[in-house]
Enzyme design. Structure first.
Site, PDB file in Angstrom:
ATOM      1  N   ASN A   7       0.815  -1.090   0.085  1.00 32.14           N
ATOM      2  CA  ASN A   7       0.078  -0.078  -0.073  1.00 32.14           C
ATOM      3  C   ASN A   7       0.790   1.248  -0.050  1.00 32.14           C
ATOM      4  O   ASN A   7       1.389   1.624   1.064  1.00 32.14           O
ATOM      5  CB  ASN A   7      -0.937  -0.046   1.284  1.00 32.14           C
ATOM      6  CG  ASN A   7      -1.896   1.082   1.304  1.00 32.14           C
ATOM      7  OD1 ASN A   7      -1.679   2.222   0.567  1.00 32.14           O
ATOM      8  ND2 ASN A   7      -2.488   1.063   2.484  1.00 32.14           N
ATOM      9  N   ARG A  93      -2.684  -2.101  -3.298  1.00 32.54           N
ATOM     10  CA  ARG A  93      -3.864  -1.257  -3.306  1.00 32.54           C
ATOM     11  C   ARG A  93      -3.769  -0.112  -3.915  1.00 32.54           C
ATOM     12  O   ARG A  93      -2.740   0.683  -4.260  1.00 32.54           O
ATOM     13  CB  ARG A  93      -3.895  -0.834  -1.584  1.00 32.54           C
ATOM     14  CG  ARG A  93      -5.038   0.147  -1.439  1.00 32.54           C
ATOM     15  CD  ARG A  93      -4.966   0.906  -0.105  1.00 32.54           C
ATOM     16  NE  ARG A  93      -6.380   1.690  -0.114  1.00 32.54           N
ATOM     17  CZ  ARG A  93      -6.125   2.694   0.572  1.00 32.54           C
ATOM     18  NH1 ARG A  93      -5.148   3.277   1.296  1.00 32.54           N
ATOM     19  NH2 ARG A  93      -7.326   3.470   0.663  1.00 32.54           N
ATOM     20  N   HIS A 182     -13.262   3.276   0.409  1.00 28.45           N
ATOM     21  CA  HIS A 182     -13.192   2.549   1.676  1.00 28.45           C
ATOM     22  C   HIS A 182     -13.856   1.258   1.398  1.00 28.45           C
ATOM     23  O   HIS A 182     -14.250   0.392   2.049  1.00 28.45           O
ATOM     24  CB  HIS A 182     -13.811   2.880   2.911  1.00 28.45           C
ATOM     25  CG  HIS A 182     -13.234   4.166   3.543  1.00 28.45           C
ATOM     26  ND1 HIS A 182     -14.028   5.074   4.405  1.00 28.45           N
ATOM     27  CD2 HIS A 182     -11.833   4.445   3.719  1.00 28.45           C
ATOM     28  CE1 HIS A 182     -13.053   5.996   4.858  1.00 28.45           C
ATOM     29  NE2 HIS A 182     -11.851   5.284   4.462  1.00 28.45           N
ATOM     30  N   ARG A 243     -11.833  16.793   7.172  1.00 27.64           N
ATOM     31  CA  ARG A 243     -12.564  16.826   5.963  1.00 27.64           C
ATOM     32  C   ARG A 243     -14.209  17.179   6.268  1.00 27.64           C
ATOM     33  O   ARG A 243     -14.553  16.715   7.349  1.00 27.64           O
ATOM     34  CB  ARG A 243     -12.892  15.667   4.951  1.00 27.64           C
ATOM     35  CG  ARG A 243     -11.461  15.536   4.453  1.00 27.64           C
ATOM     36  CD  ARG A 243     -11.550  14.200   3.610  1.00 27.64           C
ATOM     37  NE  ARG A 243     -10.549  13.283   3.989  1.00 27.64           N
ATOM     38  CZ  ARG A 243     -10.660  12.127   3.861  1.00 27.64           C
ATOM     39  NH1 ARG A 243     -11.288  11.428   3.045  1.00 27.64           N
ATOM     40  NH2 ARG A 243      -9.765  11.099   4.543  1.00 27.64           N
ATOM     41  N   GLU A 386      -7.992  -4.149   5.844  1.00 22.74           N
ATOM     42  CA  GLU A 386      -7.738  -4.073   4.572  1.00 22.74           C
ATOM     43  C   GLU A 386      -6.628  -4.946   4.039  1.00 22.74           C
ATOM     44  O   GLU A 386      -7.039  -5.382   2.806  1.00 22.74           O
ATOM     45  CB  GLU A 386      -7.689  -2.620   4.113  1.00 22.74           C
ATOM     46  CG  GLU A 386      -9.044  -1.715   4.580  1.00 22.74           C
ATOM     47  CD  GLU A 386      -8.927  -0.241   4.677  1.00 22.74           C
ATOM     48  OE1 GLU A 386      -8.250   0.068   5.655  1.00 22.74           O
ATOM     49  OE2 GLU A 386      -9.323   0.418   3.655  1.00 22.74           O
TER      50      GLU A 386
END
Ligand code: AMP
Length: 403
Positions: A7, A93, A182, A243, A386
């Site tokens: 990743n 990823r 996600h 955010r 993940e």
């Protein structure tokens, strides 16, 4: 044989090595501060006697190439992975797969070109992912490389949920639509929840709440994602660490007119200076929780706003699904913060969601079931993984009969 999951971020490289047979983890690590004066590598692994070990190295890591070389050296020197040929495959990823990738793909030059074409849609993530792929393909040439996309799980969202009410040509010409992110995490925890409940994933209605620094909700019907809160970019939806999530787009026109703010400044404002941080000056929920307990009004307000937005999405997704069998909390906040879970589900008994306070306040490293007996909907805390999901999908891709 082993499976390596990579990743690559803009200044970091996360990796995890799995045994291909049972997908048990053999080692995991991260190289951070790539490109800075001093880099930092940390690897956790099991030695030949099965004892857990931790390695830490501080040295300059000028770029991803040297990061990958350092990773290979640490794995080799500690006899975790002595030869590249021990690898059955490498899973990468990739954040944005656009509309083209619905599932993991074997990487070739054409796939890399397409991921490059998608850079304008994910300018922060896809370039780093591409660098990781290119360097890994050079260093492990005869090994199959598989791309696993964050957006892929959301490609089943129907048109009426992925289109914005903008002129249709903007979708045709600019590909402006909801993509969602996600996906790997939502897919993993929802399959885990079905397995835990001893039910078929393909017959369940599930709401998955991934609450970390980034946060998103996914509505899953019969094994397929049918809506998600992140949109064209990962800015839409829930309140996040830095955010804003949903807001009236006209705020931006107003700011431009009244303050002369530039597009770049607005981008920074909404992505880096808003969310929890914008409200209370801090983006880490653990610290915010501690401040709130000490009576800090801004911290309390940040939690209140975060949970209220979440509650509205839960209601909306129950409506979208026509009821839910299971609601899942995951991510750093979802897995650990019982106060956020309680606040966001308070008074939702009317929708079939009744949280058990005592169960909600208990802890386990595995799956936690936290609803009251009479709750129509199961409520689970499922730790996400993940890297494990990327490893699983990589193995599935490598073992497809077409190969
Ligand atoms: P993630 O992006 O999934 O690593 O999640 C990061 C977020 O989880 C941060 O806001 C952390 O403060 C939060 N977090 C991690 N552990 C806890 C905890 N024990 N209690 C509350 N929040 C936590």
């Amino acid at each position: 044989m082993k499976i390596l999951v990579l990743n690559a971020g803009s200044s970091s490289l996360k990796f995890q090595l799995f045994n291909m047979l049972d997908l048990s983890s053999l080692a995991s690590g991260v190289i951070e501060q790539i490109g800075e004066a001093q880099g930092h590598a940390r690897v956790e692994y099991f030695d030949s006697s099965g004892n857990g070990q931790v390695l830490e190295v501080r040295q300059s890591v000028p770029d991803h190439r040297s990061g990958m070389e350092l990773m290979a050296k640490l794995l080799r020197d500690n006899e975790i992975l002595t030869e590249v040929s021990e690898l059955a495959g490498i899973g990468h990823r990739v954040v944005h797969g656009g509309e083209l990738f619905h599932e993991p793909v074997l990487i070739n030059d054409e796939v890399i070109e397409v991921i490059k074409e998608l850079v304008p849609l994910a300018p922060l993530h896809n370039p780093a992912n591409i660098t990781g792929i290119e360097v890994a393909m050079e260093q492990a040439q005869n090994i199959p490389h598989v791309a696993v996309f964050d957006t892929a799980f959301h490609q089943s969202i129907p048109e009426h949920a992925y289109l914005y009410a903008l002129p249709y040509r903007l979708y045709e010409e600019q590909k402006i639509r909801r993509y969602g992110f996600h996906g790997t995490s939502h897919h993993y925890v929802s399959k885990k929840a079905a397995e835990y409940l001893n039910r078929s994933f393909d017959e369940m209605k599930i709401i998955s709440l991934h609450l970390g620094n980034g946060a998103s909700v996914a509505a899953i019907n019969q094994g397929k994602c049918v809506d998600t809160s992140m949109g064209f970019t990962p800015l839409e939806g829930l309140v996040m660490g830095t955010r804003s999530g949903d807001l009236d787009p006209a705020i931006l026109f107003y700011l431009a007119r009244e303050t002369g703010m530039t597009i770049a400044e607005m981008d920074t404002l909404l992505n880096k200076e808003s969310g929890l941080k914008g409200i209370c000056g801090n983006n880490d929920m653990r610290t915010i929780g501690q401040r709130a307990e000490r009576g800090d009004a801004k911290a309390q307000l940040a939690i209140e706003i975060f949970c209220y937005r979440l509650k509205k999405y839960v209601g909306a997704y129950i409506a979208a699904l026509g009821g839910a069998d299971c609601l899942i909390f995951t991510g750093g906040i979802g897995e650990n913060d019982s106060r956020v879970r309680a606040k966001s589900l308070a008074n939702l008994d009317v929708l079939g969601l009744a949280l058990d306070t005592k169960k909600n306040n208990s802890r386990t490293d595995t799956i936690l079931e936290i609803q009251k007996e009479e709750s129509r909907c199961k409520i689970l805390v499922v730790p996400t993984d993940e890297e494990f999901e990327i490893a699983t999908q990589t193995v599935e891709r490598l073992t497809l009969p077409s190969l």
